[in-house]
Motif scaffolding. Structure first.
Motif, PDB file in Angstrom:
ATOM      1  N   ALA A  27       1.230  -0.706  -0.135  1.00  0.00           N
ATOM      2  CA  ALA A  27      -0.091   0.123   0.276  1.00  0.00           C
ATOM      3  C   ALA A  27       1.408   1.648   0.100  1.00  0.00           C
ATOM      4  O   ALA A  27       0.483   2.582  -0.561  1.00  0.00           O
ATOM      5  N   LYS A  28       1.880   1.375   1.074  1.00  0.00           N
ATOM      6  CA  LYS A  28       2.648   2.377   1.099  1.00  0.00           C
ATOM      7  C   LYS A  28       3.264   2.840  -0.457  1.00  0.00           C
ATOM      8  O   LYS A  28       3.882   3.514  -0.888  1.00  0.00           O
ATOM      9  N   ILE A  29       3.655   1.378  -1.163  1.00  0.00           N
ATOM     10  CA  ILE A  29       4.352   1.783  -2.433  1.00  0.00           C
ATOM     11  C   ILE A  29       3.756   2.289  -3.784  1.00  0.00           C
ATOM     12  O   ILE A  29       4.013   2.719  -4.617  1.00  0.00           O
ATOM     13  N   ARG A  30       2.614   1.932  -3.292  1.00  0.00           N
ATOM     14  CA  ARG A  30       1.248   2.367  -4.818  1.00  0.00           C
ATOM     15  C   ARG A  30       1.286   3.864  -4.023  1.00  0.00           C
ATOM     16  O   ARG A  30       1.074   4.296  -5.291  1.00  0.00           O
ATOM     17  N   SER A  31       1.139   3.673  -3.240  1.00  0.00           N
ATOM     18  CA  SER A  31       0.795   5.051  -2.421  1.00  0.00           C
ATOM     19  C   SER A  31       1.893   6.589  -2.836  1.00  0.00           C
ATOM     20  O   SER A  31       1.653   7.286  -3.398  1.00  0.00           O
TER      21      SER A  31
END
Length: 521
Positions: free
Chosen positions: A506-510
């Motif tokens: 999720a952090k990488i996508r954001s």
């Protein structure tokens, strides 16, 4: 079915990204069954409603997976049978080529996609967004295509490799020509296997089976046409196989696009190469994929080494070994299918943070494999004196098969445990343990023992000696992996690892979404 009960503490119900608000309950679909989720961004696997119901559910999931892998084997087997009509040399070259492709190339697909058993199944029920599953799919295809490149180079220059291992000039030349054409089909095979896993992570088990039922007759017809009705001859077979693999992928894409269950799940969010090719995520994927390749490849290679060793015992043991290996390849689809069902269900329960259900699913999948393995074992023992006649009319070959068959029967329960518990380990993300068990069991113990028993002057047990070694290996792997699942698993720790995987995704996508917005400005 009712929804899996998620943790009730306030901390555990927080969204993975604290900056993003929780979303309302929405309906999602798992294997055609509509359930509800406490988050609009993740699905919940159905609560089986008790051990008996979960046991039946695992069995129902296993059947189409078993059929799927049996049909995949049938595509290659039918190609060998068509080529065999040209003559014994062509038959040997085709069979050897596909054995070589299995150990070097197809294990990249079947082993590498085990990373989706972990990442995809956990993201489906625990991911911050359901579309994270599709991100893992895209990353899987791209990275496995990259891992196949060195294998393709080996295929292009297979002739000197085979000559170095003592194969004849003609066989080495024919195998190299076969594999060079088969390279065209390998990306299709990898993509099909990846898409199949993507669907299985969501509980959609029957799609690949239906596709392969459609592709198998096409494969046979195209093989006959290219091998016997064109100037290609022997080389028409790898071209036909390549066409079949790409057709299987295309058909599965169409099935996925029009699948109501897949649309309800909402796991496809389009291409996102920036997130897919994130270096940290790719490294994390490879940390699961490479041990998965070793986990699958080491076992397959060990059985092929036994087959090569049997060839040195003479024509009679080689014929009996061919019959036994053919039967074992068919039977092996059963524990492998149970393992896929187990990995999917365990991964889903870990993603939904339900330690009791994940633990229950692991033990019931082991029980299912023991029950099925026991039935197979009894069947093989009861038919050992007649089994050889399915493949040969030679009384000596049938007699030798009868002598070895009790050994094959004896490891069916252990093989079942290895398949189901290996699936549990993949669902947890511990592929490295399965690879370690295989390396030690087969290459440190089983193969040296089997070869010694088969060829040493004091024992000289021949084919039976080779298979005694395999029995020992499967018992070590099967019961060793079950001991790890039973005694060596901290389920709460595995759940925390799953939460961290999903949070990192999720952090990488954001991060990439912010970068895209900045670039657009």
């Amino acid at each position: 079915m009712s929804t899996t009960h998620l943790p009730t503490s306030q901390d555990e119900r927080q969204p993975l990204l604290e900056s993003e608000p929780a979303t309302p309950t929405t309906a999602v679909s798992y294997g055609g069954t509509t359930t509800t989720s406490e988050s609009a961004t993740a699905a919940s696997p159905p609560d089986a409603g008790g051990p008996g119901r979960l046991f039946v559910s695992l069995l129902v999931d296993s059947v189409p997976v078993i059929l799927s892998y049996a049909l995949q084997n049938s595509i290659q087997t039918s190609a060998i049978l068509v080529v065999g009509r040209l003559g014994p040399d062509e038959l040997s070259a085709a069979a050897f080529s596909l054995m070589f492709a299995m150990v070097t190339g197809w294990c990249v697909a079947l082993g590498g996609t085990t990373a989706l058993d972990t990442l995809g199944s956990q993201a489906f029920t625990g991911g911050e967004r359901r579309t994270d599953v599709a991100i893992h799919l895209q990353r899987c295809i791209i990275l496995l295509w990259a891992l196949f490149v060195p294998v393709a180079i080996v295929w292009v220059y297979a002739r000197p490799v085979l000559l170095a291992f003592g194969q004849t000039e003609r066989l080495s030349r024919d195998v190299q020509a076969f594999l060079r054409i088969l390279i065209a089909g390998a990306p299709g095979y990898i993509a099909f296997e990846s898409l199949k896993k993507y669907l299985q992570c969501q509980g959609i088990m029957r799609a690949s089976t239906m596709v392969l039922i459609a592709v198998l007759p096409i494969n046979i017809l195209v093989n006959i046409l290219l091998v016997h009705n064109t100037s290609l001859g022997f080389l028409g077979s790898p071209l036909a196989l390549s066409i079949s693999y790409w057709l299987a992928f295309i058909f599965l894409v169409l099935f996925t696009a029009f699948s109501p269950t897949h649309r309800k799940n909402g796991t496809w969010g389009g291409l996102d190469l920036a997130t897919v090719l994130d270096v940290r995520s790719c490294i994390d994927f490879l940390k699961l994929a490479i041990p998965g390749i070793l986990m699958v490849g080491t076992e397959w290679a060990a059985f092929e080494i036994v087959a090569l060793a049997a060839g040195r015992l003479g024509a009679l043991p080689l014929a009996a070994q061919s019959i036994i290996m053919t039967a074992d390849q068919i039977l092996n689809t059963i524990p492998f299918g149970i393992g896929v069902a187990a990995s999917t269900r365990v991964g889903n329960y870990i993603g939904s943070r339900s330690a009791p259900l994940a633990k229950r699913a692991s033990h019931l999948s082991a029980l299912l494999s023991v029950v099925v393995g026991g039935i197979v074992m009894i069947t093989l023992i009861a038919t050992k004196d007649l089994f050889g006649y399915l493949f040969s009319d030679d009384a000596d070959v049938v007699r030798l098969v009868s002598k070895v068959m009790p050994l094959v029967a004896s490891f069916q329960i252990a093989d079942g445990l290895a398949g189901s518990c290996g699936g549990v380990l993949r669902g947890q993300g511990r592929q490295h343990l399965g690879a370690l068990f295989n390396l030690v069991a087969y290459y440190v113990l089983a193969l040296p023992m089997g070869i010694t028993l088969a060829f040493h002057p004091r024992t000289h047990m021949g084919l039976q000696g080779l298979w005694i070694g395999q029995v020992v290996a499967l018992f070590i792997v099967g019961f060793g992996e079950y001991a790890v699942v039973w005694l060596g698993t901290d389920w709460e720790k595995e759940i925390q690892k799953g939460v961290e995987r999903n949070r990192e995704q999720a952090k990488i996508r954001s991060m990439h979404q912010v970068e895209d917005q900045d670039n657009s400005c």
